[in-house]
Motif scaffolding. Structure first.
Motif, PDB file in Angstrom:
ATOM      1  N   UNK A 356      -7.070  22.881  26.186  1.00 35.23           N
ATOM      2  CA  UNK A 356      -7.177  21.450  25.895  1.00 35.23           C
ATOM      3  C   UNK A 356      -5.944  20.695  26.370  1.00 35.23           C
ATOM      4  N   UNK A 357      -4.779  21.251  26.127  1.00 36.78           N
ATOM      5  CA  UNK A 357      -3.543  20.586  26.540  1.00 36.78           C
ATOM      6  C   UNK A 357      -3.491  20.421  28.058  1.00 36.78           C
ATOM      7  N   UNK A 358      -3.849  21.484  28.774  1.00 40.89           N
ATOM      8  CA  UNK A 358      -3.824  21.411  30.236  1.00 40.89           C
ATOM      9  C   UNK A 358      -4.837  20.403  30.758  1.00 40.89           C
ATOM     10  N   UNK A 359      -5.997  20.324  30.092  1.00 40.55           N
ATOM     11  CA  UNK A 359      -7.010  19.355  30.516  1.00 40.55           C
ATOM     12  C   UNK A 359      -6.452  17.938  30.430  1.00 40.55           C
ATOM     13  N   UNK A 360      -5.799  17.611  29.313  1.00 40.35           N
ATOM     14  CA  UNK A 360      -5.307  16.246  29.163  1.00 40.35           C
ATOM     15  C   UNK A 360      -4.088  15.966  30.017  1.00 40.35           C
ATOM     16  N   UNK A 361      -3.330  16.983  30.345  1.00 41.15           N
ATOM     17  CA  UNK A 361      -2.260  16.796  31.330  1.00 41.15           C
ATOM     18  C   UNK A 361      -2.864  16.460  32.696  1.00 41.15           C
ATOM     19  N   UNK A 362      -3.913  17.160  33.060  1.00 38.05           N
ATOM     20  CA  UNK A 362      -4.574  16.913  34.346  1.00 38.05           C
ATOM     21  C   UNK A 362      -5.190  15.516  34.388  1.00 38.05           C
ATOM     22  N   UNK A 363      -5.808  15.113  33.277  1.00 41.33           N
ATOM     23  CA  UNK A 363      -6.448  13.802  33.238  1.00 41.33           C
ATOM     24  C   UNK A 363      -5.438  12.665  33.372  1.00 41.33           C
ATOM     25  N   UNK A 364      -4.214  12.910  32.912  1.00 33.38           N
ATOM     26  CA  UNK A 364      -3.200  11.855  32.947  1.00 33.38           C
ATOM     27  C   UNK A 364      -2.565  11.681  34.321  1.00 33.38           C
ATOM     28  N   UNK A 365      -2.715  12.653  35.199  1.00 31.48           N
ATOM     29  CA  UNK A 365      -1.980  12.606  36.476  1.00 31.48           C
ATOM     30  C   UNK A 365      -2.266  11.373  37.327  1.00 31.48           C
TER      31      UNK A 365
END
Length: 861
Positions: A356-365
């Protein structure tokens, strides 16, 4: 019992017949209160039903944070009662809840368990029918999982399998929901005709059902599909058809979605101001208390954090950034970027699992890419640097900050937190080595351990409000502090790359200048870099095409570094991004004309290079606090002829270790004594860790990164559990600095894990190593380090020495043999001893003896 039953039935009636969720919740709470008295919290079907219903009602009412504990407790009750059917139904609600909130790691793990359990139920005659239904439902949810994770192609087989099973079971309502999921996947894959066809098929099935929400969602998707096909009039007709169902359903989620689709249609028609108004309406539906004005053009941080629809709000804010950019409102767009950035961090913080954390990091890029572009247009260099720091390694920083948190809180709570974190990591490791039959049980155990950890973290943030803020928006190194880093580390230039979805940028920082360079399109540069990376896959790739390699390497240099006008002799600190994390910059060719691999103009011959995950992580590694510990620990399981394992021997390990021992007092563990437990126990005790062994990793997720020992391997979960005092970790092992590339975080490899565990500097490799060449580079590295060179310069000098050796033939001077090692970390020094340990002991003992004899002579008789 009768009273609880009355309240239970009344809640069901309010939900099914009156469609009044508030009343449903009211009566279900009264039923639950009576049942808690009646059953004294013992597991019982009525208790589980009321808990599950409350979770369902709260979820449908958009009160996700209230729904979760009821669903989790219901799951526990049905598990204790061994009631598979009710547990499965409740687990479906948990998955839907996690999809709504964006906690995709939890839903992914539970879906894997649910599918296994469904197939096990099919094998039991008494539960075969229930199992078949559960299997189909789980497959549909796996398709939805892929949609939520933006992995649309991966979800299509699950949808197809679910549709076939629902059709066979004549379950039309579930079949139309499957078609809805397929339609969304086709839409995002730009297969618009298929999206339209399958959605219209779902609408035909739905005509005889009172499904206001589902019909609204389907008409909304048709509107978007027509928009992408260029038929805006048909899009508006579909939107109008769906709005009646959306109004009848009345939930903020569906109403906001229609407003945002209306904004999208207006933007497609070039009516940007109208689109902005519709986008404002969409956000207002899902952010309670916010009303647009000049004073409040975006919701406040408190309003954003209070919303139950954070995932939707984030998406609408991203759309708002795009609209404001189209309207040339750079300041307004940047303000929204910062609001969406905060919300991405809230979503990251709300979830404990890495998926989940990695998903939201990716979405923020994309936000950070936009932030860099707009800040550069405003000539706001400080903001450019800020968005670059926000775009990388925040999860690595969070892991380091959590260590600080444990020192700030009550010791007992800190101990519980450490134990819970360790339990999660051990279960993650157990899953990697588990037999297939054990996986479902272990996944459930991991989910339970993750829940325990999450509850403890909530307790910490509740008792210590400053902790959440520290982790939510960590303090980042600013431009002035980054300049101080240059001076303290004796670097001449810091280069930050941003490998965005559309563009690639380089930010160059020196003592006197800070400049942003647009380098080109991400697709074109990505193709070029990938082609160069193929040359490092085996030792013959470069040797077989020397001139092609040299030309391509020079071309990459001219794209990535030439525009920065780096002078010869400058010491460079590179913060790579995206694919560039796999690239050995030292091996780039700066000019043509070379006839062989030995005399090429490699960047190594021109500039010394060091790396960092981010300027903020580097600041922690540059902390000058003295680190206690013994001097050096060498670990070599595969010294020739010693280890009794299937792994091949490393005949030059012994010489490597001797190169270390010449300059540092060390403890050496080799062969069968070099076990996993030995390494885990010794790791935290030494300032230098040297691992001469085998390691395996890949750029994908198919092979978990691991370090081989004489017994079982060390995995990333083991390493993240370590607490090191190491000034230097040297991973003299293949593939120790590669792994899956997580956008916004970098490479999830062994080197990163040692950094998270506390190492100030890590030497690791980008590909498989040659044993002899590695020994020569490592021996020289420790010699240079012991002579007083800083760690990055010692590695640079060692690689350069290998390249310039007269006794090495030209083909063995291929970058494959010397450029694989990179150094990430501070520029500290680790000078070696000038006398051996026992010699120092003799000298000190002699001085003490001499002093004693002198005093004896002077003492009166």
């Amino acid at each position: 019992d009768s009273l609880s039953l009355v309240f239970h039935q009344r809640s069901i009636y309010a939900y099914g017949s009156e469609q009044d969720l508030e009343a449903s919740i009211h009566y279900a709470l009264q039923a639950l209160a009576a049942q808690r008295v009646l059953y004294a919290d013992a597991p019982a079907i009525p208790l589980g039903k009321s808990l599950a219903n409350l979770g369902l009602f709260y979820r449908l009412n958009g009160q996700y944070s209230l729904a979760l504990p009821y669903l989790q407790e219901a799951n526990l009750v049905f598990t204790q009662l061994d009631n598979y059917s009710r547990r499965h139904n409740n687990q479906q609600q948990l998955v839907k809840l996690w999809h709504a909130t964006g906690d995709l790691g939890q839903s992914q793990a539970l879906l894997a368990v649910m599918l296994t359990e469904a197939r096990e139920a099919i094998a039991r005659p008494a539960e075969q029918a229930v199992g078949r239904v559960a299997e189909a439902e789980t497959l549909r949810l796996q398709g939805e999982q892929a949609n939520q994770a933006r992995e649309y192609e991966a979800g299509l087989p699950a949808f197809a399998a679910a549709a076939e099973k629902f059709a066979g079971q004549n379950d039309l309502s579930s079949l139309l929901m499957t078609y809805m999921g397929q339609g969304r996947a086709y839409f995002h894959l730009k297969r618009y005709r298929e999206a339209r066809d399958v959605t219209e098929k779902a609408l035909a099935l739905a005509k005889d059902f009172e499904l206001d929400y589902d019909k609204a969602v389907m008409y909304n998707l048709l509107a978007l599909t027509h928009q992408e096909e260029g038929d805006l009039a048909a899009g508006r007709r579909s939107l109008a058809s769906g709005e009646a169902y959306a109004a009848a359903y009345g939930g903020p989620e569906v109403l906001s979605t229609f407003a945002n689709t209306s904004a999208s249609l207006a933007a497609k028609d070039g009516k940007y101001q109208q689109a902005l108004k519709e986008n404002t309406r969409a956000i207002a539906y899902v952010v309670s208390g916010w009303e647009f004005s000049e004073e409040t053009p975006v919701p406040t941080p408190d309003q954003l954090q209070a919303s139950e629809y954070k995932q939707l709000v984030f998406e609408f804010l991203v759309d708002r950034v795009h609209l404001l950019s189209l309207l040339k409102d750079k300041e307004g767009a940047l303000e929204v970027v910062r609001a969406a950035d905060l919300l991405a961090d809230v979503l990251r913080m709300d979830f404990g699992g890495q998926v989940s954390k990695l998903f939201w990091r990716r979405e923020a890029l994309p936000l950070y890419e936009t932030g860099v572009r707009l800040s550069e247009a405003n000539k706001d260099t400080a903001s450019v640097f800020y968005f670059l720091e926000r775009s990388r390694s925040i999860l690595l920083l969070e892991a380091l900050l959590r260590e600080d948190v444990q020192k700030m809180i009550d010791p007992q709570l800190s101990r519980q937190l450490a134990e819970a974190d360790y339990a999660v990591k051990q279960k993650q490791r157990d899953l990697l080595t588990a037999a297939e039959a054990e996986e479902a049980t272990l996944r459930l155990a991991l989910l339970a351990a993750s829940d325990t950890l999450s509850l403890l973290r909530e307790e910490v943030t509740g008792r210590y409000p400053g902790v959440r803020q520290r982790l939510l928006m960590p303090e980042l190194v600013n431009l002035s502090e980054a300049r101080l880093q240059l001076k303290e580390g004796d670097w001449d230039r810091q280069i930050h790359y941003l490998f965005g979805a559309e563009s690639v940028y380089a930010f160059s920082l020196t003592a006197t200048q800070a400049t942003t360079h647009y380098l080109g399109g991400a697709e074109e540069i990505g193709t070029l870099v990938r082609e160069l990376l193929t040359y490092y896959t085996d030792p013959t790739a470069i040797e077989g095409q020397v001139q092609n390699y040299l030309q391509l390497s020079q071309q990459v240099y001219e794209v990535l570094l030439l525009p920065l006008e780096v002078a010869a002799g400058e010491q460079l600190l590179i913060v790579p991004d995206g694919l560039l994390a796999y690239l050995p910059f030292a091996a780039l060719v700066t000019e043509g004309g070379a006839q062989d691999l030995g005399n090429a103009a490699y960047l190594l011959r021109r500039n010394a290079i060091s790396y960092a995950p981010s300027a903020t992580v580097l600041a922690r590694q540059m902390d000058e606090r003295t680190r206690a510990g013994k001097e050096a620990f060498a670990f070599a399981p595969f010294v020739s002829g010693q280890a009794e394992t299937a792994a091949s021997p490393l005949p030059f390990s012994e010489e490597e270790i001797q190169g270390l021992a010449t300059h540092y007092r060390e403890e050496v563990v080799t062969g069968s004594l070099a076990t996993r437990d030995t390494l885990l126990a010794a790791g935290p005790l030494y300032r230098i860790l040297h691992l001469s062994t085998h390691a395996f990793a890949s750029m994908g997720t198919e092979e978990p990164a691991r370090i081989l020992t004489a017994t079982e391997p060390l995995y990333l979960a083991d390493l993240y559990s370590l607490r090191l005092t190491a000034e230097l970790v040297t991973l003299s092992a293949c593939q120790s600095n590669i792994g899956p590339l997580a956008r916004g975080e970098g490479v999830l490899g062994l080197g990163r894990a040692f950094t998270a565990a506390g190492a100030k500097g890590v030497v690791a490799s980008l590909w498989s190593l040659n044993d002899r060449a590695t020994m020569q580079v490592m021996t020289s590295f420790y010699e240079q380090l012991a002579a007083g060179l800083p760690k990055p310069l010692a590695l640079h000098a060692a690689q350069l020495e290998y390249l310039e050796r007269a006794d090495v033939p030209a083909y063995l001077k291929s970058p494959y043999y010397w450029a694989g090692f990179t150094y990430y970390g501070d520029a500290g020094k680790l000078p070696g001893r000038s006398l051996s340990g026992w010699m120092w002991g003799v000298v000190v003992a002699g001085l003490l003896l001499g002093l004693y004899l002198l005093l004896q002579k002077r003492r009166p008789g």
